[in-house]
Design a protein around this motif. Sequence first.
Motif, PDB file in Angstrom:
ATOM      1  N   ILE A 198      26.358 -42.989   2.666  1.00 25.20           N
ATOM      2  CA  ILE A 198      25.232 -43.773   3.197  1.00 25.20           C
ATOM      3  C   ILE A 198      23.901 -43.152   2.781  1.00 25.20           C
ATOM      4  O   ILE A 198      22.968 -43.858   2.360  1.00 25.20           O
ATOM      5  CB  ILE A 198      25.339 -43.866   4.736  1.00 25.20           C
ATOM      6  N   GLN A 199      23.801 -41.836   2.893  1.00 25.17           N
ATOM      7  CA  GLN A 199      22.562 -41.165   2.486  1.00 25.17           C
ATOM      8  C   GLN A 199      22.262 -41.424   1.019  1.00 25.17           C
ATOM      9  O   GLN A 199      21.102 -41.653   0.641  1.00 25.17           O
ATOM     10  CB  GLN A 199      22.669 -39.650   2.748  1.00 25.17           C
ATOM     11  N   GLU A 200      23.288 -41.386   0.193  1.00 19.54           N
ATOM     12  CA  GLU A 200      23.086 -41.639  -1.241  1.00 19.54           C
ATOM     13  C   GLU A 200      22.610 -43.071  -1.482  1.00 19.54           C
ATOM     14  O   GLU A 200      21.734 -43.304  -2.316  1.00 19.54           O
ATOM     15  CB  GLU A 200      24.393 -41.379  -2.004  1.00 19.54           C
ATOM     16  N   GLN A 201      23.190 -44.023  -0.761  1.00 18.89           N
ATOM     17  CA  GLN A 201      22.789 -45.421  -0.924  1.00 18.89           C
ATOM     18  C   GLN A 201      21.330 -45.639  -0.520  1.00 18.89           C
ATOM     19  O   GLN A 201      20.618 -46.447  -1.126  1.00 18.89           O
ATOM     20  CB  GLN A 201      23.688 -46.329  -0.081  1.00 18.89           C
ATOM     21  N   LEU A 202      20.879 -44.920   0.490  1.00 19.30           N
ATOM     22  CA  LEU A 202      19.511 -45.109   0.977  1.00 19.30           C
ATOM     23  C   LEU A 202      18.476 -44.367   0.146  1.00 19.30           C
ATOM     24  O   LEU A 202      17.273 -44.588   0.318  1.00 19.30           O
ATOM     25  CB  LEU A 202      19.406 -44.652   2.440  1.00 19.30           C
ATOM     26  N   GLU A 203      18.921 -43.477  -0.739  1.00 21.73           N
ATOM     27  CA  GLU A 203      17.968 -42.731  -1.566  1.00 21.73           C
ATOM     28  C   GLU A 203      17.233 -43.631  -2.554  1.00 21.73           C
ATOM     29  O   GLU A 203      16.066 -43.402  -2.869  1.00 21.73           O
ATOM     30  CB  GLU A 203      18.700 -41.621  -2.336  1.00 21.73           C
TER      31      GLU A 203
END
Length: 527
Positions: A198-203
């Motif tokens: 999720i963190q990667e997608q939001l970057e």
Amino acid sequence: YKDGEISNSTHEWFSRVHPEDLADFNASIGKHIQGETPHFESEHRMLHRDGSYRWMLTRGLSMRDPEGSAYRMAGSQTDITERKLASDQLVYDAFHDGLTRLPNRALFTDRLERALERAKRREDYTLAVLFLDLDRFKVVNDSLGHITGDQLLVGVARRLETCLRQVDTVARLGGDEFVVLLEDIENVGHATATAERIQEQLEENFRLDDNDVFTSASIGIAVSKTGQDRAQDILRDADIAMYRAKSMGKARYALFDETMHGRAVELLQLETDLRKAVDREEFLLHYQPIVSLLSGEIVGFEALVRWMHPERGLIFPAAFVPLAEETGLSIPMGEWVLREACRQLQTWRAALPSERNLWVSVNLSSRQLLQPGLLRLVESCLQQTQSDPASLHLEVTEGVIMAEPEAATAMLVGLRALGVGLPLDDFGTGYSSLAYLHRFPITSLKIDRSFVNRVASGGEDEVIVRTIVSLAHNLGMDVIAEGVETAEQLERLTALGCEFGQGFYFSKPVPAEEASQLLQLPVAVLA
């Protein structure tokens, strides 16, 4: 269909009933024919000539011969498609978020409760809840508007869906809070891997109305435990873990453990006690002297609040001031501090020779500085204690000003017009907003102790102190060095041109009675 295009056989009728509805349809007819129901009624889908299905309400009454056997059915069919779709839409809306179309809290809670029931039946069944809060979402709303903020929420929702399996659920609880249910996972590693995904997608940036918008999320993770059967408990645990992640610097995740819950309960009790403390005025002030580095004489005191808890004893500000700021209690608490500091100052001034100058410094929080009634409060305190405005210094930090620079600057201008001093605290550790500094009506700069600690050893810290002193003097300000602890530091600060010093070398913060005794000394000494 037109007349003549369909036969009058029951097979012709039944063949057009939706396959999923046919069993119930036949059962309803059978019960009526057997005499178990007074009439036949069924809501079902029926095939239209254009290939679509329409919802029908069919009612009928069997005609019977003298022996009681049914030989025909008389009744009606009513197209209820629009009503059925409207009803289905109402049900859908009741369980989904209107903006993102994700499940809402009610539907998520229902699915979580069902998952917990499965976990109780299977020892190898593990689930996890991820509680997400977008970082700095308010900045997007305030700067680009709520429409763009809503677009960001929709974009986040779509990206979250791509991170999950089909059996998982993502819901929006409200505002910028999302929650994820991971069902039947192997171990906690699956949950942390999902959080990282999720963190990667939001970057990656969101392109919204010709603006590149960036966001991140603080994520709390709670994994089901044996015997845990309440959805609200695991949601609470994930929420607690999320706040832990946010306090660690945002854009990260944290796993819940029982110590977090204990801390949350402690904070709730502390807040309750703090509200009572404000009503009961359970606070007291300690005063740390501010000394002239040229004469060695005490020229002022910084008032520092303490809480005398009826059960826990003396509590230092680090344990309760952030909570007071978060809950808004800093405003009534700050008013008490200001009035008490002015009262104490007037007591000292009455006992000192008239020619001796003495000031008191009081710290202003962000809530206090932006409080509309602050100017009236300061003016009232000065009038009630008959204090010289120049003897009151109100300390602010760069962070407090830069949070709302325009509003903060306007308030500082108003305070300066009253004649009070305005030191800028912790200078050099925050924004170091040199471009704004000349706009603020600041009267002095306070050098943070982190630079003072190593100033005697030379190097970069000495260069920084020299630069701050030079900057302050060029802008017509004087300089106060915080955290003075050694004679070597005092000597170097004096050589660099600092006018005033504050720190344990002179005295720790002390109650008013001890501060009064320090005022009787010809020069400040180590307490």
